[in-house]
Design a protein around this motif. Structure first.
Motif, PDB file in Angstrom:
ATOM      1  N   THR A 156      49.758 -99.064  17.984  1.00  0.00           N
ATOM      2  CA  THR A 156      48.943 -98.514  16.892  1.00  0.00           C
ATOM      3  C   THR A 156      47.459 -98.604  17.216  1.00  0.00           C
ATOM      4  N   ALA A 157      47.029 -99.761  17.732  1.00  0.00           N
ATOM      5  CA  ALA A 157      45.606 -99.944  18.049  1.00  0.00           C
ATOM      6  C   ALA A 157      45.149 -98.971  19.130  1.00  0.00           C
ATOM      7  N   GLY A 158      45.916 -98.877  20.221  1.00  0.00           N
ATOM      8  CA  GLY A 158      45.537 -97.960  21.298  1.00  0.00           C
ATOM      9  C   GLY A 158      45.570 -96.510  20.859  1.00  0.00           C
ATOM     10  N   SER A 159      46.597 -96.146  20.089  1.00  0.00           N
ATOM     11  CA  SER A 159      46.715 -94.767  19.602  1.00  0.00           C
ATOM     12  C   SER A 159      45.580 -94.428  18.643  1.00  0.00           C
ATOM     13  N   LEU A 160      45.219 -95.382  17.804  1.00  0.00           N
ATOM     14  CA  LEU A 160      44.140 -95.153  16.840  1.00  0.00           C
ATOM     15  C   LEU A 160      42.826 -94.859  17.548  1.00  0.00           C
ATOM     16  N   ILE A 161      42.533 -95.606  18.608  1.00  0.00           N
ATOM     17  CA  ILE A 161      41.297 -95.381  19.360  1.00  0.00           C
ATOM     18  C   ILE A 161      41.311 -94.000  20.019  1.00  0.00           C
ATOM     19  N   TRP A 162      42.407 -93.681  20.716  1.00  0.00           N
ATOM     20  CA  TRP A 162      42.521 -92.391  21.411  1.00  0.00           C
ATOM     21  C   TRP A 162      42.445 -91.228  20.424  1.00  0.00           C
ATOM     22  N   ASN A 163      43.235 -91.307  19.358  1.00  0.00           N
ATOM     23  CA  ASN A 163      43.275 -90.207  18.388  1.00  0.00           C
ATOM     24  C   ASN A 163      41.927 -90.029  17.702  1.00  0.00           C
ATOM     25  N   THR A 164      41.316 -91.147  17.314  1.00  0.00           N
ATOM     26  CA  THR A 164      40.032 -91.055  16.613  1.00  0.00           C
ATOM     27  C   THR A 164      38.970 -90.413  17.506  1.00  0.00           C
ATOM     28  N   ALA A 165      38.930 -90.811  18.779  1.00  0.00           N
ATOM     29  CA  ALA A 165      37.920 -90.269  19.695  1.00  0.00           C
ATOM     30  C   ALA A 165      38.069 -88.751  19.836  1.00  0.00           C
ATOM     31  N   LEU A 166      39.291 -88.276  20.051  1.00  0.00           N
ATOM     32  CA  LEU A 166      39.494 -86.845  20.270  1.00  0.00           C
ATOM     33  C   LEU A 166      39.354 -86.043  18.983  1.00  0.00           C
ATOM     34  N   ILE A 167      39.800 -86.607  17.865  1.00  0.00           N
ATOM     35  CA  ILE A 167      39.656 -85.904  16.588  1.00  0.00           C
ATOM     36  C   ILE A 167      38.183 -85.803  16.203  1.00  0.00           C
ATOM     37  N   LEU A 168      37.438 -86.897  16.365  1.00  0.00           N
ATOM     38  CA  LEU A 168      36.008 -86.856  16.055  1.00  0.00           C
ATOM     39  C   LEU A 168      35.273 -85.871  16.950  1.00  0.00           C
ATOM     40  N   ALA A 169      35.677 -85.800  18.222  1.00  0.00           N
ATOM     41  CA  ALA A 169      35.050 -84.840  19.134  1.00  0.00           C
ATOM     42  C   ALA A 169      35.279 -83.421  18.633  1.00  0.00           C
ATOM     43  N   GLY A 170      36.511 -83.107  18.250  1.00  0.00           N
ATOM     44  CA  GLY A 170      36.788 -81.777  17.723  1.00  0.00           C
ATOM     45  C   GLY A 170      36.067 -81.507  16.413  1.00  0.00           C
ATOM     46  N   TYR A 171      35.956 -82.542  15.592  1.00  0.00           N
ATOM     47  CA  TYR A 171      35.266 -82.423  14.306  1.00  0.00           C
ATOM     48  C   TYR A 171      33.785 -82.112  14.506  1.00  0.00           C
ATOM     49  N   LEU A 172      33.155 -82.817  15.452  1.00  0.00           N
ATOM     50  CA  LEU A 172      31.719 -82.663  15.674  1.00  0.00           C
ATOM     51  C   LEU A 172      31.378 -81.407  16.474  1.00  0.00           C
ATOM     52  N   LEU A 173      32.289 -81.001  17.372  1.00  0.00           N
ATOM     53  CA  LEU A 173      32.024 -79.828  18.205  1.00  0.00           C
ATOM     54  C   LEU A 173      32.255 -78.515  17.465  1.00  0.00           C
ATOM     55  N   GLY A 174      33.011 -78.552  16.386  1.00  0.00           N
ATOM     56  CA  GLY A 174      33.245 -77.336  15.616  1.00  0.00           C
ATOM     57  C   GLY A 174      33.957 -76.263  16.416  1.00  0.00           C
ATOM     58  N   ASP A 175      33.363 -75.082  16.486  1.00  0.00           N
ATOM     59  CA  ASP A 175      33.981 -73.958  17.188  1.00  0.00           C
ATOM     60  C   ASP A 175      34.157 -74.231  18.679  1.00  0.00           C
ATOM     61  N   ASN A 176      33.462 -75.195  19.204  1.00  0.00           N
ATOM     62  CA  ASN A 176      33.575 -75.544  20.626  1.00  0.00           C
ATOM     63  C   ASN A 176      34.557 -76.687  20.870  1.00  0.00           C
ATOM     64  N   TRP A 177      35.472 -76.928  19.929  1.00  0.00           N
ATOM     65  CA  TRP A 177      36.421 -78.038  20.045  1.00  0.00           C
ATOM     66  C   TRP A 177      37.240 -77.977  21.334  1.00  0.00           C
ATOM     67  N   HIS A 178      37.432 -76.758  21.857  1.00  0.00           N
ATOM     68  CA  HIS A 178      38.258 -76.601  23.060  1.00  0.00           C
ATOM     69  C   HIS A 178      37.614 -77.240  24.297  1.00  0.00           C
ATOM     70  N   LEU A 179      36.310 -77.573  24.219  1.00  0.00           N
ATOM     71  CA  LEU A 179      35.668 -78.241  25.353  1.00  0.00           C
ATOM     72  C   LEU A 179      36.304 -79.602  25.626  1.00  0.00           C
ATOM     73  N   VAL A 180      36.841 -80.237  24.581  1.00  0.00           N
ATOM     74  CA  VAL A 180      37.511 -81.524  24.766  1.00  0.00           C
ATOM     75  C   VAL A 180      38.695 -81.356  25.705  1.00  0.00           C
ATOM     76  N   GLU A 181      39.446 -80.279  25.516  1.00  0.00           N
ATOM     77  CA  GLU A 181      40.599 -80.010  26.382  1.00  0.00           C
ATOM     78  C   GLU A 181      40.169 -79.903  27.835  1.00  0.00           C
TER      79      GLU A 181
END
Length: 218
Positions: A156-181
């Motif tokens: 749970t702890a490891g998944s929470l860190i990974w998921n939060t980082a990628l979700i926040l990146a998509g949230y902040l990047l907006g239309d450019n969320w695909h750059l995370v990929e």
């Protein structure tokens, strides 16, 4: 609200499209299902689903906390299924399989087991943040019958860190969320390349030892 398109073939790209539609249609629970499937089928890319969940949250179609919470639940659910798969496989069966594999010795399994017993909790925690291996790490945990409560806590702890980082990146990047990929995809390729190198070194070393041993025989 558009209907979810059915899967017509087993083409991975069609499956990705279907899961993406599911997430956009069902919201946070759909994101949880997408990540649970990603755990069970590593070719499905969390670097697509998680930033997209963040972008969807930025559009107001789900809350940011719901996206993080539900995807973490999906991650843990998928990891638990793989844990029980490993437990079903079992230590003795793994040793029997290893004894029949070319270039692999039962002692290799013993060394791997000893390493996992020393580092299992750290391996589960950090493994959840390493592309490709984030799903597979649950299987040896099951094989070794790691205590379920610590397994769930570290997963749970490891998944929470990974998921939060990628979700926040998509949230902040907006239309450019695909750059995370793009960037996480490079990390995934690097991990795969490193794994290939390690396997190649293992094979070459083992073959070299066999050749040396054969030349020393009278």
């Amino acid at each position: 609200m558009s209907p979810v398109r059915p899967i017509r073939t087993l083409d991975p790209m069609n499956l990705v499209d279907w899961v993406t539609d599911l997430m956009q249609t069902a919201g946070a629970p759909g994101a949880a299902l997408a990540i649970a499937l990603e755990n069970l089928f590593p070719p499905l890319p969390s670097e697509v689903f998680l930033p997209l969940a963040g972008f969807t949250a930025a559009q107001g179609k789900m809350s940011l906390l719901a996206a993080i919470g539900w995807t973490t639940f999906g991650s843990v659910a998928g990891a638990v299924l793989l844990y029980w798969l490993g437990a079903l496989l079992g230590r003795d069966r793994v040793r029997r399989i290893a004894s029949r594999m070319p270039l692999v010795r039962v002692s290799d399994v013993d060394k791997t087991e000893a390493w996992f017993l020393r580092n299992g909790y750290r391996a589960v925690f950090f493994g959840r943040m390493i592309p490709v291996f984030r799903s597979l790490i649950s299987i040896p945990a099951g094989i070794e019958r790691m205590r379920l409560a610590p397994f769930l806590a570290y997963t749970t702890a490891g998944s929470l860190i990974w998921n939060t980082a990628l979700i926040l990146a998509g949230y902040l990047l907006g239309d450019n969320w695909h750059l995370v990929e793009d960037y996480v995809g490079l990390a995934s390729k690097a991990v795969l390349a490193l794994a290939v190198i390690v396997v190649a070194v293992f094979v070459v070393t083992r073959l070299s030892k066999r050749k040396t041993a054969a030349t020393k025989r009278p």
